[in-house]
Design an enzyme around this catalytic site. Structure first.
Site, mmCIF file in Angstrom:
data_model
loop_
_atom_site.group_PDB
_atom_site.id
_atom_site.type_symbol
_atom_site.label_atom_id
_atom_site.label_comp_id
_atom_site.label_asym_id
_atom_site.label_seq_id
_atom_site.Cartn_x
_atom_site.Cartn_y
_atom_site.Cartn_z
ATOM 1 N N GLY A 154 0.902 -1.231 -0.233
ATOM 2 C CA GLY A 154 -0.040 -0.016 -0.029
ATOM 3 C C GLY A 154 0.926 1.298 -0.030
ATOM 4 O O GLY A 154 0.727 1.900 -1.126
ATOM 5 N N CYS A 175 -6.946 23.678 16.257
ATOM 6 C CA CYS A 175 -6.842 24.111 17.887
ATOM 7 C C CYS A 175 -6.382 23.081 18.683
ATOM 8 O O CYS A 175 -7.151 22.509 19.677
ATOM 9 C CB CYS A 175 -8.387 24.504 18.160
ATOM 10 S SG CYS A 175 -8.742 26.067 17.325
ATOM 11 N N TYR A 232 -1.893 7.345 3.653
ATOM 12 C CA TYR A 232 -2.586 7.728 5.074
ATOM 13 C C TYR A 232 -2.621 9.048 5.433
ATOM 14 O O TYR A 232 -2.457 9.389 6.670
ATOM 15 C CB TYR A 232 -1.556 6.758 6.183
ATOM 16 C CG TYR A 232 -1.565 5.438 5.748
ATOM 17 C CD1 TYR A 232 -2.707 4.723 5.922
ATOM 18 C CD2 TYR A 232 -0.331 4.904 5.391
ATOM 19 C CE1 TYR A 232 -2.657 3.071 5.760
ATOM 20 C CE2 TYR A 232 -0.045 3.342 5.213
ATOM 21 C CZ TYR A 232 -1.280 2.906 5.313
ATOM 22 O OH TYR A 232 -1.367 1.345 5.067
ATOM 23 N N TYR A 277 1.994 9.331 15.172
ATOM 24 C CA TYR A 277 3.187 8.375 14.946
ATOM 25 C C TYR A 277 4.620 9.317 15.219
ATOM 26 O O TYR A 277 5.603 8.498 15.081
ATOM 27 C CB TYR A 277 3.189 7.647 13.633
ATOM 28 C CG TYR A 277 2.170 7.004 13.103
ATOM 29 C CD1 TYR A 277 1.497 5.926 14.114
ATOM 30 C CD2 TYR A 277 1.512 6.839 12.133
ATOM 31 C CE1 TYR A 277 0.374 5.219 13.681
ATOM 32 C CE2 TYR A 277 0.625 6.252 11.543
ATOM 33 C CZ TYR A 277 0.067 5.185 12.468
ATOM 34 O OH TYR A 277 -0.809 4.676 12.146
#
Length: 443
Positions: free
Chosen positions: A292, A361, A391, A334
Site C-alpha cells: 500500500g 486548535c 495515510y 506516530y
C-alpha cells in the site's frame, strides 16, 4: 533537494509534478491540495508485477487500499492488473462504484460486522481474510443463509516483530490482528475452518508490520508460516494453495531513509517460500503480497498556502499553513517526519529554519519541526510537503469543521480532479436539527 517520481524544478523556480506547475494547481484547485503523481503510482504497481514474473510462477499483488482510496485509484489499480485489499463496507462500496472486479478483492478486518459480511457476499468478494473464530462462525452462518460458500484465508500471527513503530507493528504475538500460531490457537482455527460447511479454506495470511527496511523479518515470517502449514497438513491432511505474506515495505520520507525496491522484497519472499516449501515437501502455494504505502506514499505531495509567520526570538519560528493535522494526522499520531519546500521559490536558499504548524486548535498540530525553507518565505507562498500519498487523505478528519481537501492526479502535463474539495454544505448534509432545537419565532 530530493525529488520523487516526475517532480522537478521548472525555469521559474517552481515545483512541477507530472509536467504541471504546482502554482497553477493551487490557483485552480485551491489549498490544501493532495497532488498524486499518477505515473509514479503506475510505475510502482508495475514494479511489483514485473518482479514476480521474474521470480515466482503463481502470484497476486493486492493493493492495500487503506493507504489511499477513491474511485479513480480503484480504477487505476484495476487497469494495472492488481487486486484490491479492502477492510470495510465503505472500501467495498468504493470498489463497486469504480467497477472493480470483485473477484479480485481480499476482505480484511479484525471486527467485520454482519452487515459488511452480507455486503461482501452479495458483491462477490474474492477472499475473506478471517481474523478470529467468532468471524469464522459468523461468516459460515451468513454464507449458509445465502446458500453460498465463502472462500477464505485464515489470518495468523507468526510472532515476528518488525523493526517499526509499535502502533504499526502487527505480526507479533500481542496484537489485535490475527490468531496466534503459538499456543495452538491458529491450528484450532484451521480445524474449525475445514469443518465449516459454507467456508472454503484456501490458505493462510500474515502481516508483520509497516515501514520496513530490513527484510529479515519477512524471511522469518515466511519460514514460520510454512512450518505452520506443514503442521496443519500433518494434523488435518489439508495443504494450503495460497499464502499471503502481507505488505509493509518502507518508503523514503526523509533523508536517511533507505527503502528497498519491490524487486528486493519479491526476490526475498520467493526464495524463502521456495526453500521453505521444499524443505517441508509442500507444493509451492500461490504467493500474495499487499503493498500500500510503497505504491502511493512517495507519489503524493500536499500543497499548502503559507499564512502567519511568527518568530519567537531565541526559541523558534512558527510557519503556519492552511491545513495541518486534519489532512495529515501522522506527525501527531506516530511522530512521523516529512520534508518540505517552498514550491514557488525553489531557487531561493533554504536557510530559514521553521516549525511548520497547522491551523487546528491543538498545540500538537505540528507538521514539521526544524524544517529548512526558503530564506525569503512569506505569507501567500506555497509550501509543498512530500511523500504524503499514504495515510494522509485516507485518515483526514473534519476536526474544527474544516473541509477535507481535494485530490488531483497529474500526468503528462494534465491534471484531473478525482476528489472534489468538501464544502461547508457537505459537512452539514448529515446533520439533523430536531424541531425543539430550532429558534422560536419572536412573539
Amino acid at each position: 533537494m530530493h525529488f520523487y517520481g516526475t517532480a522537478s524544478r521548472n525555469g521559474q523556480g517552481h515545483l512541477t509534478i507530472g509536467g504541471v506547475d504546482v502554482v497553477d494547481l493551487a490557483r485552480e484547485f485551491g489549498t490544501p491540495l493532495y497532488v498524486m503523481d499518477e505515473e509514479l503510482i503506475r510505475q510502482n504497481c508495475r514494479a511489483y508485477v514485473a518482479a514476480f514474473r521474474d521470480h515466482y510462477p503463481d502470484f497476486d499483488v493486492a493493493y492495500a487500499s487503506k493507504a489511499f482510496l477513491c474511485t479513480a485509484m480503484a480504477a487505476l489499480v484495476a487497469q494495472e492488473g492488481l487486486s484490491l485489499d479492502v477492510v470495510s463496507g465503505g472500501e467495498i462500496a468504493t470498489a463497486l462504484q469504480a467497477g472493480f472486479p470483485m473477484d479480485r478483492t481480499y476482505f480484511h478486518g479484525n471486527n467485520k460486522t454482519a452487515e459488511e459480511i452480507r455486503l461482501a457476499l452479495e458483491a462477490g468478494v474474492g477472499r475473506f481474510v478471517v481474523d478470529s473464530l467468532h468471524e469464522l462462525e459468523l461468516l459460515n452462518r451468513l454464507a449458509g443463509e445465502r446458500g453460498t460458500t465463502a472462500r477464505a484465508l485464515l489470518r495468523v500471527t507468526p510472532g515476528v516483530e518488525a523493526h517499526t513503530h509499535e502502533y504499526i507493528s502487527t505480526g507479533q504475538l500481542d496484537s489485535k490482528f490475527g490468531i496466534p500460531i503459538e499456543g495452538g490457537q491458529a491450528l484450532d482455527a484451521a480445524r474449525a475452518a475445514l469443518q465449516a460447511d459454507h467456508v472454503e479454506l484456501l490458505g493462510f495470511h500474515c502481516h508483520i508490520g509497516s515501514q520496513i527496511f530490513d527484510l529479515t523479518g519477512y524471511r522469518v515470517a515466511a519460514d514460520r508460516m510454512l512450518a505452520f502449514a506443514a503442521a496443519v497438513r500433518e494434523e488435518t491432511g489439508f495443504t494450503p494453495s495460497e499464502l499471503s505474506l502481507g505488505g509493509g515495505l518502507g518508503v523514503r520520507y526523509v533523508e536517511g531513509d533507505r527503502p528497498l525496491p519491490p524487486a528486493d522484497l519479491v526476490a526475498c519472499l520467493a526464495e524463502a517460500v521456495r526453500s521453505g516449501a521444499a524443505e517441508r515437501a509442500l507444493p509451492l502455494p500461490k504467493l500474495i503480497v499487499e503493498p500500500g504505502r510503497s505504491i502511493v506514499a512517495e507519489a503524493g505531495t500536499t500543497l499548502y498556502t503559507v499564512g502567519t509567520i511568527k518568530e519567537i526570538p531565541g526559541v523558534r519560528t512558527y510557519l503556519s499553513v492552511d491545513g495541518g493535522m486534519g489532512d495529515n494526522i501522522r506527525p501527531a499520531l506516530y511522530h512521523a517526519r516529512y520534508e518540505c519546500a517552498v514550491a514557488n521559490k525553489l531557487d531561493s536558499e533554504r536557510t530559514r529554519i521553521v516549525t511548520v504548524v497547522g491551523r487546528y486548535c491543538e498545540s500538537g498540530d505540528v507538521l514539521l519541526t526544524d524544517a529548512a525553507v526558503a530564506a525569503d518565505v512569506a505569507p501567500g507562498d506555497l509550501l509543498a510537503v512530500f511523500a504524503t500519498g499514504a495515510y494522509n487523505y485516507s485518515m483526514a478528519s473534519r476536526y474544527n469543521r474544516f473541509p477535507t481537501p481535494a485530490v488531483v492526479f497529474v500526468r503528462d502535463g494534465r491534471a484531473d480532479l478525482v476528489v472534489r474539495r468538501e464544502t461547508f454544505a457537505d459537512m452539514a448534509a448529515c446533520d439533523v436539527l430536531p424541531p425543539r432545537f430550532r429558534p422560536r419565532a419572536e412573539a
